[in-house]
Design a protein around this motif. Structure first.
Motif, PDB file in Angstrom:
ATOM      1  N   TYR A   1      -6.287   4.080   4.781  1.00 47.06           N
ATOM      2  CA  TYR A   1      -6.298   3.258   3.561  1.00 47.06           C
ATOM      3  C   TYR A   1      -7.572   2.422   3.535  1.00 47.06           C
ATOM      4  O   TYR A   1      -7.907   1.729   4.503  1.00 47.06           O
ATOM      5  CB  TYR A   1      -5.073   2.355   3.531  1.00 47.06           C
ATOM      6  N   ASN A   2      -8.296   2.489   2.417  1.00 47.79           N
ATOM      7  CA  ASN A   2      -9.524   1.726   2.228  1.00 47.79           C
ATOM      8  C   ASN A   2      -9.198   0.411   1.536  1.00 47.79           C
ATOM      9  O   ASN A   2      -8.672   0.402   0.416  1.00 47.79           O
ATOM     10  CB  ASN A   2     -10.527   2.538   1.405  1.00 47.79           C
TER      11      ASN A   2
ATOM     12  N   LYS B   1     -10.644  -0.809   6.856  1.00 44.25           N
ATOM     13  CA  LYS B   1      -9.713   0.300   6.693  1.00 44.25           C
ATOM     14  C   LYS B   1      -8.491   0.101   7.586  1.00 44.25           C
ATOM     15  O   LYS B   1      -8.538  -0.619   8.584  1.00 44.25           O
ATOM     16  CB  LYS B   1     -10.384   1.632   7.031  1.00 44.25           C
TER      17      LYS B   1
ATOM     18  N   ILE C   1       0.825  -1.213   0.000  1.00 41.66           N
ATOM     19  CA  ILE C   1       0.000   0.000   0.000  1.00 41.66           C
ATOM     20  C   ILE C   1       0.863   1.268   0.000  1.00 41.66           C
ATOM     21  O   ILE C   1       0.335   2.383  -0.046  1.00 41.66           O
ATOM     22  CB  ILE C   1      -0.997   0.018   1.175  1.00 41.66           C
ATOM     23  N   ASN C   2       2.171   1.111   0.074  1.00 43.84           N
ATOM     24  CA  ASN C   2       3.105   2.248  -0.014  1.00 43.84           C
ATOM     25  C   ASN C   2       3.977   2.142  -1.261  1.00 43.84           C
ATOM     26  O   ASN C   2       5.102   2.641  -1.292  1.00 43.84           O
ATOM     27  CB  ASN C   2       4.012   2.308   1.217  1.00 43.84           C
TER      28      ASN C   2
ATOM     29  N   LYS D   1      -8.839   0.521  -2.342  1.00 45.12           N
ATOM     30  CA  LYS D   1      -7.373   0.660  -2.450  1.00 45.12           C
ATOM     31  C   LYS D   1      -6.949   2.126  -2.613  1.00 45.12           C
ATOM     32  O   LYS D   1      -5.988   2.438  -3.311  1.00 45.12           O
ATOM     33  CB  LYS D   1      -6.824  -0.193  -3.604  1.00 45.12           C
ATOM     34  N   THR D   2      -7.674   3.000  -1.945  1.00 44.26           N
ATOM     35  CA  THR D   2      -7.356   4.432  -1.968  1.00 44.26           C
ATOM     36  C   THR D   2      -6.915   4.891  -0.575  1.00 44.26           C
ATOM     37  O   THR D   2      -7.270   4.265   0.437  1.00 44.26           O
ATOM     38  CB  THR D   2      -8.569   5.256  -2.416  1.00 44.26           C
ATOM     39  N   THR D   3      -6.161   5.991  -0.551  1.00 44.59           N
ATOM     40  CA  THR D   3      -5.635   6.523   0.711  1.00 44.59           C
ATOM     41  C   THR D   3      -6.051   7.974   0.876  1.00 44.59           C
ATOM     42  O   THR D   3      -5.964   8.773  -0.055  1.00 44.59           O
ATOM     43  CB  THR D   3      -4.091   6.427   0.732  1.00 44.59           C
ATOM     44  N   GLU D   4      -6.496   8.311   2.096  1.00 44.64           N
ATOM     45  CA  GLU D   4      -6.928   9.677   2.403  1.00 44.64           C
ATOM     46  C   GLU D   4      -6.062  10.231   3.534  1.00 44.64           C
ATOM     47  O   GLU D   4      -5.867   9.574   4.563  1.00 44.64           O
ATOM     48  CB  GLU D   4      -8.398   9.686   2.834  1.00 44.64           C
ATOM     49  N   ASN D   5      -5.552  11.448   3.337  1.00 41.50           N
ATOM     50  CA  ASN D   5      -4.788  12.134   4.368  1.00 41.50           C
ATOM     51  C   ASN D   5      -5.762  12.948   5.225  1.00 41.50           C
ATOM     52  O   ASN D   5      -6.424  13.854   4.732  1.00 41.50           O
ATOM     53  CB  ASN D   5      -3.757  13.063   3.724  1.00 41.50           C
TER      54      ASN D   5
ATOM     55  N   LEU E   1      -2.901   8.842   7.708  1.00 38.23           N
ATOM     56  CA  LEU E   1      -3.557   8.427   6.471  1.00 38.23           C
ATOM     57  C   LEU E   1      -4.489   7.251   6.739  1.00 38.23           C
ATOM     58  O   LEU E   1      -4.224   6.416   7.613  1.00 38.23           O
ATOM     59  CB  LEU E   1      -2.526   8.028   5.413  1.00 38.23           C
TER      60      LEU E   1
END
Length: 702
Positions: A279-280, A255, A228-229, A284-288, A277
């Motif tokens: 991660y969903n 999450k 995921i990174n 597969k999306t990331t929110e800050n 952050l």
């Protein structure tokens, strides 16, 4: 695990220096013989010695079972002759009783985690080489290896539904060594860099970064891992802790919330701006969620009901010792609340209650570390524990709260804490066989008036078998940090008990620039290294030396890191007070320190800026008062100690100080530990450190 070897120019017998980070677990140890029994001679003498210190079991943070009835925790033991140690796991009822050792000395274990049903404990082990995932089944005591990944697993978190796992491992992304860039030069050992942050604390950058992978964990097997990174050239979990506790699952297992510092190169070296952050798993999306804050944001967790995310946050970019404030974010609305507003201390470790209504946390207050609780709805904070001790970790489940507690008289043990009354019950007695035979010194709480009329807490530790009719030499202890409390800590190197066992009075001031006395007291030291805190040191020693049991003609001054800076500065500004000094890994020449240290944000904030900025009055005052500018005043013997792998305060700082002393014909001694870092951690090196420490002091103060 970062590890690069190279051969530098021939300096001070440094023939080989191996640099490695704490990232990843140690290699397989094989069976290590552990013996904690005291000899007849040690029992007869009855005082703490360096050799006895390495017989202590070192208790780690506790983890409660889901029903709160059992706690698993690590203990590290060391074999002095073999010069290595091993960490194993122990299981104990929270009602008390004898702990059960569930792993053996064939490897080191870490990161214990309970399954949701409480029937299994997952952990990392090195027992078959590398660091891989294992499990312990409580029903039959069976241990089973669950992973055989190519690289080490540095930490893991299993999802609440038990169907997925998040784990940290290193990913090679950049070429750094000569033989990587020029494969035909396979015998080269050069490293090639073109930007900042090429080394950190104790490791050279090797082009590999810690990343979080999410994988299916069905039937106890790891499959279908996703990075995921991907392609990120920074570490998650963050360097230099690499703490998997900064990665947490949501209760519904959909999450992951984590802390990271998404910066590189010059920005990474000059900023503390980390972020939280989310991660969903499905998208597969990331929110800050913390991009609006410029300083550190760390240690996020979901509340058990999944409605809130908590983390601690520092406001100021570049200020690594800013106040740690607890923030809460409503997951549905994104609204954030400063939950500890009005609380003038830091929030350290914390844990949620099962009903999501309470957060239990540790915090410093007046030179101790206590357990508090906060009512999440009312934002009301209550102190639970009181006394002369430090709580450094806590864990809560099903109405049961346990914590890791230590004091100047006791190394860490596990205690149960009543959540209504704060009453403490000791659960572990790991080193009872030692305390039974070794007498511990007493500590006095003393409040000294400073030169600006404020009250300063000073711990005064009296010699073992103290006799008020005798006179004792005294040591001024200078704390590192600089923003680190002189609390009720138990150290296995800077240990007040072993100093007292050698018949010294220890004067340990909570001078300006330490936490637990409010933010104003803590922040004052920045930009004023040579100012008020130095006066505070002298106020403390001047006050205590008036006692009839202190030999005012035989005072010493000792310290490490910022405490080493303090020692160097006082060596040139003490007005004949001290007869001997010891400085370990201290800053001597602030200009060379600024240009060589790696976390530039620290030097920028604490010194005020770079030495070449002639328009910066704060910085120019800092550099004008660098300890090396007062060497002409040195008049007392000094011992200098350095670690070859210390990149925070490079060992050349100490070499400059030692050389200056010898050139001025001041009695001086130099200890060089080529493979040690900012700290001395290897057993035999640590024993030699203690012997040389007291050998030097005894020579000049007794």
């Amino acid at each position: 695990m970062k590890k690069i070897h190279f051969k530098p120019a021939a300096l001070l017998l440094l023939s080989l220096m191996a640099f490695s980070s704490g990232k990843g677990a140690q290699a397989a140890t094989g069976a290590i013989a552990i013996d904690t029994a005291l000899t007849k001679e040690e029992i007869a003498k009855g005082i703490l010695t360096p050799e006895i210190m390495w017989k202590f079991g070192r208790v780690g943070a506790p983890s409660l079972s889901p029903d709160g009835q059992q706690v698993v925790y690590p203990i590290s033991y060391y074999n002095l002759k073999e010069n290595k140690g091993v960490t194993n796991l122990y299981l104990l009822s929270t009602k008390g009783g004898e702990p059960k050792k569930i792993t053996d000395e064939k490897g080191s274990e870490s990161n214990p985690a309970w399954s949701k049903d409480g029937k299994t404990i997952y952990f990392l082990s090195t027992r078959e080489g590398g660091s891989q995932l294992w499990k312990y089944t409580l029903e039959n005591g069976a241990m089973t290896k669950l992973s055989s990944l190519d690289g080490d697993i540095n930490g893991f978190q299993i999802s609440p539904d038990g169907q997925k796992i998040a784990y940290a491992t290193d990913v090679k992304l950049q070429k750094v060594t000569g033989k990587e860039v020029y494969p035909e030069m396979e015998k080269s050992n050069v490293m090639i860099f073109d930007n900042l942050m090429y080394r950190h604390w104790d490791s050279w950058e090797d082009g590999a970064y810690s990343h979080i992978f999410v994988a299916d964990f069905k039937n106890n097997t790891i499959e279908g891992a996703i990075d995921i990174n991907k392609d990120q050239t920074w570490d998650t979990p963050m360097a230099t802790d690499y703490d998997i506790a900064e990665v947490q699952w949501s209760p519904d297992s959909k999450k992951i919330v984590f802390a990271t510092k998404p910066l590189t190169c010059r920005q990474y070296a000059t900023s503390t701006n980390s972020d939280i952050l989310v991660y969903n798993i499905e998208s597969k999306t990331t929110e800050n969620i913390s991009s609006d804050n410029a300083g550190y944001d760390r240690y996020p967790t979901f509340s058990p009901d999944g409605k809130t995310i908590a983390w601690w946050s520092m406001k100021t970019d570049g200020y690594e010792s800013d106040q740690k404030r607890l923030f809460l974010m409503d997951v549905a609305t994104g609204v954030k609340t400063y939950a500890t507003a009005g609380f003038d201390q830091n929030i350290e470790t914390y844990t949620w209650s099962n009903d999501s209504k309470t957060i239990y946390f540790t915090s410093g207050i007046q030179g101790t570390e206590q357990v508090f609780k906060i009512d999440v709805a009312k934002k009301a904070i209550t102190q639970l524990t009181k006394g002369y001790h430090d709580y450094t970790a806590c864990s809560f489940n099903n109405g049961v709260l346990v914590g890791q507690k230590m004091s100047i008289k006791m190394s860490s043990e596990i205690f149960r804490i009543d959540i209504k009354t704060g009453k403490e019950t000791q659960l572990t007695f790991t080193n009872a066989n030692i305390y039974r035979h070794i007498k511990m010194a007493e500590t006095q709480e003393r409040w000294v008036t400073t030169t600006d009329g404020k009250k300063m807490l000073v711990w005064v530790i009296l010699p073992v078998n103290f006799d008020a009719n005798k006179k004792y030499p005294a040591l001024l202890y200078c704390q590192g940090g600089p923003q680190s409390t002189v609390s009720q800590f138990w150290s296995f190197r800077w240990n007040f008990q072993i100093m007292a066992a050698n018949d010294y009075v220890i004067v340990a001031p909570n001078r300006r620039g330490v936490p637990s006395f409010g933010q104003e007291w803590n922040a004052q030291i920045s930009g004023d290294y040579s100012g008020q805190n130095i006066k505070d040191y002298l106020s403390a020693i001047d006050d205590v030396k008036k006692e009839p049991w202190v030999d005012a003609n035989h005072l010493g001054c000792v310290g490490a890191s910022y405490g080493g800076y303090s020692t160097y500065f006082l060596a040139g500004n003490h007005e004949k007070r001290f007869k001997a000094f010891i400085a370990h890994n201290g800053m001597f020449n602030l200009e060379s320190f600024y240009a060589a240290t790696e976390e530039t944000f620290f030097a920028n904030h604490d010194l005020g800026g770079p030495y070449w900025d002639k328009s910066n009055a704060v910085a120019q005052r800092s550099f004008a008062n660098s300890p090396h500018r007062f060497v002409q005043n040195w008049d007392s013997p000094i011992m200098v100690i350095v670690g070859g792998r210390d990149f925070r305060i490079p060992y050349t700082e100490g070499l400059q100080a030692y050389n200056a002393a010898k050139l001025r014909q001041i009695p001086a001694k130099l200890l060089v530990f080529p493979e040690e870092t900012h700290f001395v951690t290897k057993p035999q090196n640590a024993v030699i450190w203690q012997r040389e420490f007291f050998g030097w002091l005894d020579k000049w103060l007794k």
